[in-house]
Design an enzyme around this catalytic site. Structure first.
Site, short mmCIF file in Angstrom:
data_model
loop_
_atom_site.label_atom_id
_atom_site.label_comp_id
_atom_site.label_asym_id
_atom_site.label_seq_id
_atom_site.Cartn_x
_atom_site.Cartn_y
_atom_site.Cartn_z
N LYS A 137 -39.95 11.53 -11.87
CA LYS A 137 -39.84 12.81 -11.16
C LYS A 137 -40.03 12.71 -9.65
CE LYS A 137 -44.70 14.16 -11.88
NZ LYS A 137 -45.25 13.91 -10.56
N ARG A 138 -40.66 11.62 -9.19
CA ARG A 138 -41.11 11.51 -7.81
C ARG A 138 -39.98 11.35 -6.80
NH1 ARG A 138 -46.26 9.57 -6.11
NH2 ARG A 138 -46.80 9.11 -8.27
N LEU A 151 -39.37 5.07 -7.17
CA LEU A 151 -40.01 4.34 -8.28
C LEU A 151 -41.33 3.71 -7.81
CD1 LEU A 151 -36.77 2.77 -9.76
CD2 LEU A 151 -38.25 4.46 -10.88
N GLY A 176 -44.45 4.60 -8.96
CA GLY A 176 -45.59 5.42 -9.39
C GLY A 176 -46.68 5.54 -8.33
N ALA A 233 -68.46 6.68 -5.23
CA ALA A 233 -68.55 5.28 -4.78
C ALA A 233 -67.85 4.35 -5.76
CB ALA A 233 -70.00 4.88 -4.59
N GLY A 234 -66.68 4.77 -6.24
CA GLY A 234 -65.86 3.86 -7.05
C GLY A 234 -65.04 2.98 -6.13
N ASP A 287 -52.12 4.31 -17.38
CA ASP A 287 -53.26 5.18 -17.06
C ASP A 287 -53.40 6.38 -18.00
OD1 ASP A 287 -53.93 3.63 -14.89
OD2 ASP A 287 -53.74 5.22 -13.39
N HIS A 329 -59.95 -29.90 -1.90
CA HIS A 329 -60.98 -29.75 -0.88
C HIS A 329 -60.32 -29.67 0.50
CE1 HIS A 329 -64.71 -30.31 1.32
NE2 HIS A 329 -64.10 -31.22 2.05
P1 FAD Z 1 -48.53 5.84 -12.40
O1 FAD Z 1 -48.49 4.73 -11.43
O2 FAD Z 1 -49.39 7.00 -12.11
O3 FAD Z 1 -47.03 6.29 -12.60
C1 FAD Z 1 -46.68 7.37 -13.40
C2 FAD Z 1 -45.38 7.93 -12.90
O4 FAD Z 1 -44.91 8.88 -13.84
C3 FAD Z 1 -45.51 8.66 -11.58
O5 FAD Z 1 -44.61 8.12 -10.63
C4 FAD Z 1 -45.15 10.11 -11.90
O6 FAD Z 1 -44.41 10.74 -10.87
C5 FAD Z 1 -44.29 9.94 -13.14
N1 FAD Z 1 -44.30 11.11 -14.04
C6 FAD Z 1 -45.37 11.78 -14.51
N2 FAD Z 1 -44.98 12.77 -15.35
C7 FAD Z 1 -43.63 12.71 -15.38
C8 FAD Z 1 -42.66 13.47 -16.08
N3 FAD Z 1 -42.99 14.44 -16.93
N4 FAD Z 1 -41.36 13.15 -15.88
C9 FAD Z 1 -41.00 12.14 -15.03
N5 FAD Z 1 -41.89 11.40 -14.37
C10 FAD Z 1 -43.19 11.67 -14.56
N6 FAD Z 1 -54.72 -0.42 -9.36
C11 FAD Z 1 -54.77 -1.75 -9.24
O7 FAD Z 1 -54.57 -2.45 -10.22
N7 FAD Z 1 -55.04 -2.36 -8.05
C12 FAD Z 1 -55.27 -1.63 -6.94
O8 FAD Z 1 -55.51 -2.20 -5.87
C13 FAD Z 1 -55.23 -0.23 -7.02
N8 FAD Z 1 -55.45 0.52 -5.93
C14 FAD Z 1 -55.35 1.87 -6.03
C15 FAD Z 1 -55.57 2.62 -4.89
C16 FAD Z 1 -55.48 3.99 -4.93
C17 FAD Z 1 -55.70 4.78 -3.68
C18 FAD Z 1 -55.14 4.62 -6.17
C19 FAD Z 1 -54.99 6.11 -6.24
C20 FAD Z 1 -54.92 3.88 -7.31
C21 FAD Z 1 -55.03 2.50 -7.26
N9 FAD Z 1 -54.84 1.70 -8.38
C22 FAD Z 1 -54.93 0.35 -8.28
C23 FAD Z 1 -54.56 2.29 -9.71
C24 FAD Z 1 -53.07 2.19 -10.04
O9 FAD Z 1 -52.33 2.83 -9.04
C25 FAD Z 1 -52.78 2.80 -11.39
O10 FAD Z 1 -53.64 2.23 -12.35
C26 FAD Z 1 -51.35 2.56 -11.81
O11 FAD Z 1 -50.46 3.11 -10.89
C27 FAD Z 1 -51.09 3.16 -13.19
O12 FAD Z 1 -49.76 2.93 -13.53
P2 FAD Z 1 -48.99 3.91 -14.53
O13 FAD Z 1 -47.61 3.37 -14.61
O14 FAD Z 1 -49.74 4.07 -15.78
O15 FAD Z 1 -48.99 5.33 -13.83
#
Ligand code: FAD
Length: 502
Positions: free
Chosen positions: A69-70, A73, A75, A217-218, A349, A481
């Site tokens: 939806k964004r 690509l 996420g 503090a996460g 997630d 080393h």
């Molecule tokens: P997402 O990346 O959330 O992607 C889900 C996608 O689904 C989104 O683009 C959304 O628009 C789309 N979507 C949702 N509903 C719909 C729908 N109904 N129709 C169409 N599209 C839809 N993780 C790490 O491993 N290392 C890091 O360093 C790290 N740093 C981070 C820093 C920040 C600031 C944040 C916020 C997160 C960080 N993370 C990090 C966590 C990581 O971003 C997530 O764990 C990861 O993106 C999860 O992937 P995902 O594919 O499950 O979901």
């Protein structure tokens, strides 16, 4: 021991090849034929879970569509998470080093300044390049990409409101929900992404706040707090729990907090936000001890609310098809990532497990492999976690607290970076490596690294854990080393015997 390991990996490899060829014949019978408008796999969400699942499915010969939806690509991770935060962490670290460390190394500048728009521009460029790169990978692998909001009509049909304003129905034999997570606020706090920001707003501030309060503090709060502290903000972190990053090994956590305090970040632990007043020029937070008691106030130019993330399933129509979720909205799946509705899967997630991009990717590959009839498994105990501050913290496996709670007899080996020649040579020697191993077998249970590049160093430990290695296996492996990796070898020596350099 090392030979045994090598034999084992060879066997695993050949098993993998065998499984692959068997499964190719089995799934080619059951999946969509060319020309059919039904997909073998439809993925809702193009984050690290979804886009990786889609590419893997296509690589396995499955007809695949990914709905996102964004408009771009990648996420959360690529657009507003891992990538932009790491870009800013790197840029701000360079500034901080130039300002505070370069002179010690004999590199002098008349003055060093921050050009925030340029810093943000570099971050945006990195994000744009990477998100476009995934579109390229979709084309290369023949993944059909539909830009729009997906919602279930039935367990095999998704209605998509496209970003261009139209509607399409996408059909699939298997549908993978990879809709990820979204920022979570706290009761009584409204995020406006200007003065009260989520991590998304904190990645795009147009000015360096004089005072920044981070609530939570996460790892995300600490990374973003560190970015702005390096750029000159006075940063105070307010945390309800008694500790920062509660999942971290306690000993490592203490040293980590001290390091952040040396970088002038302040911590108010066991403290809760009781109220927020945005009526004045500054945001005024009312704070209160977590256990109750006398209130105090804290003012800030910007407040970053970093209180965790919630699974995102809004508007997806889960109730329409009867997909079960838990109390906090995570989709419940079995070991095959299958929901209670046949043909509907969930990864990343949006399901229980560590909310990390690499975990989402592993879920995506394993889910698709199992759809294709192959064997796959993701072990969440082997997922490394990294905090990309400076120094970094990286860990895999159990913390000392967890090992104690299990009642397992264990040995600990530690090695400080102060005794590592590379760390000393580059004058970046804060930190240590800590290894926990089972006393009886010497099998490694957990590895925790606090130091520069810990996020890269940890993977040797991840591999060791995967192969059930002992600390002696690592100790007897030749390490180049001078490298920081030698600290891992020495910590391993300290676990089963004695280190050399301390
Ligand atoms: P997402 O990346 O959330 O992607 C889900 C996608 O689904 C989104 O683009 C959304 O628009 C789309 N979507 C949702 N509903 C719909 C729908 N109904 N129709 C169409 N599209 C839809 N993780 C790490 O491993 N290392 C890091 O360093 C790290 N740093 C981070 C820093 C920040 C600031 C944040 C916020 C997160 C960080 N993370 C990090 C966590 C990581 O971003 C997530 O764990 C990861 O993106 C999860 O992937 P995902 O594919 O499950 O979901």
């Amino acid at each position: 021991m090392a030979m045994a390991l090598a034999r084992r990996s060879k066997n695993l490899y050949s098993c993998g090849v065998l499984r692959y060829s068997l499964s190719l014949t089995s799934f080619s019978r059951g999946f969509a034929s060319a020309g059919s408008d039904e997909n073998d796999v439809v993925v809702i969400g193009g984050g690290p879970g979804g886009y990786v699942a889609a590419i893997k499915a296509a690589q396995l010969g499955l007809k695949t569509t990914c709905i996102e939806k964004r408009g771009t690509l990648g996420g959360t991770c690529l657009n507003v998470g891992c990538i932009p935060s790491k870009a800013l962490l790197h840029s701000s670290h360079m500034y901080h080093e130039a300002k505070h460390s370069f002179a010690r190394h004999g590199v002098k500048f008349p003055s060093v300044e921050v050009d925030l728009p340029a810093m943000m521009g570099q971050k945006d460029k990195a994000v744009a390049n990477l998100t476009r790169g995934i579109e390229g990978l979709f084309k290369k692998n023949k993944v059909n990409y539909v830009k729009g909001y997906g919602k279930f009509i039935s367990p095999s049909e998704v209605s998509v409101d496209t970003v261009e304003g139209g509607n399409a129905v996408v059909k699939g034999k298997n549908i993978i929900i990879a809709t990820g997570s979204d920022v979570k606020s706290l009761p009584g706090i409204t995020i406006d992404e200007k003065r009260i920001v989520s991590s998304t707003g904190a990645l795009a501030l147009s000015e360096i706040p004089k005072k920044l309060v981070v609530v939570g503090a996460g790892y995300i709060g600490l990374e973003m707090g560190s970015v702005w502290a390096r750029l000159g903000s006075e940063v105070t972190v307010v945390e309800f729990a008694p500790d920062i990053v509660p999942s971290m090994d306690g000993e490592i956590r203490k040293q980590f907090q001290r390091a952040l305090e040396k970088q002038k970040m302040k911590f108010m632990l066991k403290t809760k936000v009781a109220g927020v007043d945005t009526s004045g020029d500054l945001v005024k937070l009312t704070l209160e001890p977590a256990a109750g008691g006398e209130q105090s106030t804290l003012e800030a130019d910007v407040v970053l609310v970093s209180a965790g993330r919630s699974p995102f399933t809004a508007g997806l129509g889960l109730d329409k098809i009867g997909v079960e979720t838990d109390k906090i909205g995570r989709i419940l799946v079995n070991e095959k990532f299958s929901t209670n509705v046949s043909g509907v899967y969930a990864i990343g997630d949006v399901i229980p497990g560590p909310m990390l991009a690499h975990k989402a990717e592993e879920d995506g590959v394993a889910c698709v492999e199992m759809i294709a009839g192959k064997a796959a498994h993701v072990d969440y105990d082997m997922v490394p976690g990294v905090v990309y501050t400076h120094p970094e913290v990286a860990s895999v496996g159990k913390t000392e607290e967890q090992v104690k709670a299990l009642g397992v007899e264990y040995c600990v080996g530690k090695f400080p970076l102060l005794a590592n020649s590379r760390a000393k040579a580059i004058d970046d020697a804060e930190g240590l490596v800590k290894i926990l191993a089972e006393k009886e077998t010497d099998k490694i249970l957990g590895v925790h690294i606090f130091g520069p590049n810990a996020g890269e160093l940890i993977h040797e430990a991840v591999l060791a854990l995967h192969y059930g290695a002992s600390s002696e296996d690592i100790a007897r492996t030749c390490h180049a080393h001078p490298t920081m990796s030698e600290a891992l070898k020495e910590a391993a020596m300290a676990t089963y015997d004695k280190p050399i350099h301390i």
